[in-house]
Design a protein around this motif. Sequence first.
Motif, PDB file in Angstrom:
ATOM      1  N   GLN A   7      28.032  84.374   1.675  1.00  0.00           N
ATOM      2  CA  GLN A   7      27.217  83.604   0.737  1.00  0.00           C
ATOM      3  C   GLN A   7      26.120  84.505   0.179  1.00  0.00           C
ATOM      4  N   TRP A  10      21.092  81.435  -1.619  1.00  0.00           N
ATOM      5  CA  TRP A  10      20.685  80.467  -0.601  1.00  0.00           C
ATOM      6  C   TRP A  10      19.506  79.639  -1.095  1.00  0.00           C
ATOM      7  N   SER A  11      19.553  78.347  -0.846  1.00  0.00           N
ATOM      8  CA  SER A  11      18.396  77.494  -1.114  1.00  0.00           C
ATOM      9  C   SER A  11      17.444  77.605   0.076  1.00  0.00           C
ATOM     10  N   GLU A  14      18.892  75.703   3.016  1.00  0.00           N
ATOM     11  CA  GLU A  14      19.986  76.419   3.678  1.00  0.00           C
ATOM     12  C   GLU A  14      19.452  77.542   4.557  1.00  0.00           C
ATOM     13  N   LEU A  15      18.451  78.261   4.058  1.00  0.00           N
ATOM     14  CA  LEU A  15      17.858  79.334   4.853  1.00  0.00           C
ATOM     15  C   LEU A  15      17.189  78.783   6.107  1.00  0.00           C
ATOM     16  N   ALA A  17      17.911  76.072   7.716  1.00  0.00           N
ATOM     17  CA  ALA A  17      18.918  75.550   8.640  1.00  0.00           C
ATOM     18  C   ALA A  17      19.824  76.640   9.222  1.00  0.00           C
ATOM     19  N   SER A  18      19.767  77.830   8.657  1.00  0.00           N
ATOM     20  CA  SER A  18      20.695  78.886   9.060  1.00  0.00           C
ATOM     21  C   SER A  18      20.429  79.446  10.452  1.00  0.00           C
ATOM     22  N   ALA A  27      12.309  74.144   5.193  1.00  0.00           N
ATOM     23  CA  ALA A  27      12.429  74.538   3.791  1.00  0.00           C
ATOM     24  C   ALA A  27      11.053  74.813   3.190  1.00  0.00           C
ATOM     25  N   ARG A  49      18.154  76.327  -9.005  1.00  0.00           N
ATOM     26  CA  ARG A  49      19.306  75.713  -8.351  1.00  0.00           C
ATOM     27  C   ARG A  49      19.897  74.666  -9.289  1.00  0.00           C
ATOM     28  N   GLU A  57      17.015  79.102  -5.759  1.00  0.00           N
ATOM     29  CA  GLU A  57      17.948  79.788  -4.874  1.00  0.00           C
ATOM     30  C   GLU A  57      17.527  81.248  -4.803  1.00  0.00           C
TER      31      GLU A  57
END
Length: 78
Positions: A7, A10-11, A14-15, A17-18, A27, A49, A57
């Motif tokens: 990927q 990244w939003s 997402e970062l 939660a990664s 976030a 985004r 993003e």
Amino acid sequence: MTDTPAQTWWSAAELAASGLPDLPRTARNVTQMAQREGWANQPGKVRRRKARGGGMEYHVDLLPLRARMALATAPDAE
């Protein structure tokens, strides 16, 4: 295994939660980190985004070194 992450964009959510090293776990804190470190000043590395909710993003190149290394060595990085 390759050194290219699966990927590229990244939003903040997402970062967060990664679970990647050296990244905040919310976030909001990722967004604050991006502002503090001037990620928006890097041409071609930040974009709006397109998904519902908007936001930004971030390109994988902006992430801290340990986070990029973790992505590059992840089992699904093909």
